[in-house]
Motif scaffolding. Sequence first.
Motif, PDB file in Angstrom:
ATOM      1  N   LEU A  42      44.428  54.880  41.421  1.00 23.96           N
ATOM      2  CA  LEU A  42      44.853  55.295  42.962  1.00 23.96           C
ATOM      3  C   LEU A  42      44.136  54.461  44.075  1.00 23.96           C
ATOM      4  CD1 LEU A  42      45.986  57.739  44.808  1.00 23.96           C
ATOM      5  CD2 LEU A  42      44.434  59.411  43.972  1.00 23.96           C
ATOM      6  N   VAL A  43      44.295  54.828  44.671  1.00 26.32           N
ATOM      7  CA  VAL A  43      43.597  54.106  46.346  1.00 26.32           C
ATOM      8  C   VAL A  43      43.872  54.922  47.499  1.00 26.32           C
ATOM      9  CG1 VAL A  43      43.401  52.770  48.283  1.00 26.32           C
ATOM     10  CG2 VAL A  43      44.081  51.930  45.731  1.00 26.32           C
ATOM     11  N   SER A  44      42.590  55.563  48.531  1.00 27.21           N
ATOM     12  CA  SER A  44      42.557  56.909  49.127  1.00 27.21           C
ATOM     13  C   SER A  44      41.797  56.128  50.305  1.00 27.21           C
ATOM     14  CB  SER A  44      41.731  58.054  48.566  1.00 27.21           C
ATOM     15  OG  SER A  44      42.641  58.162  47.682  1.00 27.21           O
ATOM     16  N   ARG A  90      40.361  54.491  40.369  1.00 27.43           N
ATOM     17  CA  ARG A  90      40.354  55.742  42.130  1.00 27.43           C
ATOM     18  C   ARG A  90      39.449  54.627  42.487  1.00 27.43           C
ATOM     19  NH1 ARG A  90      39.805  61.408  44.830  1.00 27.43           N
ATOM     20  NH2 ARG A  90      41.303  61.259  46.858  1.00 27.43           N
ATOM     21  N   LEU A  91      40.084  54.277  43.923  1.00 27.28           N
ATOM     22  CA  LEU A  91      39.561  53.306  44.685  1.00 27.28           C
ATOM     23  C   LEU A  91      39.566  54.539  46.350  1.00 27.28           C
ATOM     24  CD1 LEU A  91      38.191  51.153  46.518  1.00 27.28           C
ATOM     25  CD2 LEU A  91      39.672  50.119  46.688  1.00 27.28           C
ATOM     26  N   VAL A  92      38.241  54.677  47.128  1.00 27.56           N
ATOM     27  CA  VAL A  92      38.456  55.693  48.740  1.00 27.56           C
ATOM     28  C   VAL A  92      37.772  54.791  49.042  1.00 27.56           C
ATOM     29  CG1 VAL A  92      37.398  57.332  49.938  1.00 27.56           C
ATOM     30  CG2 VAL A  92      38.290  57.191  47.284  1.00 27.56           C
ATOM     31  N   ILE A  93      38.582  54.524  50.557  1.00 28.51           N
ATOM     32  CA  ILE A  93      37.636  53.462  51.695  1.00 28.51           C
ATOM     33  C   ILE A  93      37.282  54.387  52.665  1.00 28.51           C
ATOM     34  CG2 ILE A  93      38.020  51.403  53.281  1.00 28.51           C
ATOM     35  CD1 ILE A  93      40.278  50.749  50.606  1.00 28.51           C
ATOM     36  N   TRP A  94      36.588  54.456  52.967  1.00 24.97           N
ATOM     37  CA  TRP A  94      36.104  54.999  54.436  1.00 24.97           C
ATOM     38  C   TRP A  94      36.570  54.467  55.795  1.00 24.97           C
ATOM     39  CZ3 TRP A  94      37.021  60.339  53.953  1.00 24.97           C
ATOM     40  CH2 TRP A  94      36.109  61.222  52.568  1.00 24.97           C
ATOM     41  N   SER A  95      36.363  54.708  56.636  1.00 25.52           N
ATOM     42  CA  SER A  95      36.780  54.322  58.163  1.00 25.52           C
ATOM     43  C   SER A  95      35.136  54.345  58.757  1.00 25.52           C
ATOM     44  CB  SER A  95      37.613  54.053  59.029  1.00 25.52           C
ATOM     45  OG  SER A  95      37.740  55.210  59.411  1.00 25.52           O
ATOM     46  N   LEU A 106      30.934  61.564  47.119  1.00 24.00           N
ATOM     47  CA  LEU A 106      31.673  61.790  46.168  1.00 24.00           C
ATOM     48  C   LEU A 106      30.676  61.204  44.605  1.00 24.00           C
ATOM     49  CD1 LEU A 106      35.371  59.974  47.372  1.00 24.00           C
ATOM     50  CD2 LEU A 106      34.375  62.651  46.483  1.00 24.00           C
ATOM     51  N   SER A 107      29.684  61.295  44.979  1.00 27.39           N
ATOM     52  CA  SER A 107      28.704  61.017  43.430  1.00 27.39           C
ATOM     53  C   SER A 107      28.805  61.016  42.858  1.00 27.39           C
ATOM     54  CB  SER A 107      27.492  60.696  44.611  1.00 27.39           C
ATOM     55  OG  SER A 107      27.167  61.608  44.441  1.00 27.39           O
ATOM     56  N   ARG A 115      33.961  53.018  48.904  1.00 27.32           N
ATOM     57  CA  ARG A 115      33.987  52.273  50.174  1.00 27.32           C
ATOM     58  C   ARG A 115      33.631  52.034  51.590  1.00 27.32           C
ATOM     59  NH1 ARG A 115      34.843  46.588  47.446  1.00 27.32           N
ATOM     60  NH2 ARG A 115      34.380  47.057  45.591  1.00 27.32           N
ATOM     61  N   HIS A 116      33.008  51.357  52.451  1.00 24.47           N
ATOM     62  CA  HIS A 116      33.930  51.933  54.104  1.00 24.47           C
ATOM     63  C   HIS A 116      33.529  50.576  54.314  1.00 24.47           C
ATOM     64  CE1 HIS A 116      30.769  54.375  52.063  1.00 24.47           C
ATOM     65  NE2 HIS A 116      30.892  55.275  52.633  1.00 24.47           N
TER      66      HIS A 116
END
Length: 141
Positions: A42-44, A90-95, A106-107, A115-116
Amino acid sequence: MVAHIAMREGQTQPLGIVTHSFGDWVVRAAIAKTPEHRVTRLVSLAPLMRFGFLPGVLFAVSGKFIPEVAIIMDSHRAAENLALDAKVKRLVIWSRFDESVRQVDLSHVDHVDVRHLWGTHLTLPLQPNTHRLVVDFLLGE
């Protein structure tokens, strides 16, 4: 959504999903309701977990007339189902400049790579550097 991700006869292939904003909340809810799902990745992108400036303004104007905004404004509901089962990587990418959602720590959540990237809530899904991260994650080991 639940029917699409469920493990059924003839549909057993692993499934990778890419979400953006409120779509992430919808997919997290569907995964939580489907113990026998096919989702393995899941990529968020800029996921909804806590509201930012623009939803706050929209809520002030619309109140609870827009159900999605009411969910966004409730920090407990917005952060539901953050921890998915162990088979979902899961990969979460924040802007870095997000006017719509705020980042959440999310630690404490297993199987999540955070990632940012530089950009805004709306430009993040359009950026080539985002695309590279998504492809590498979905096709990687």
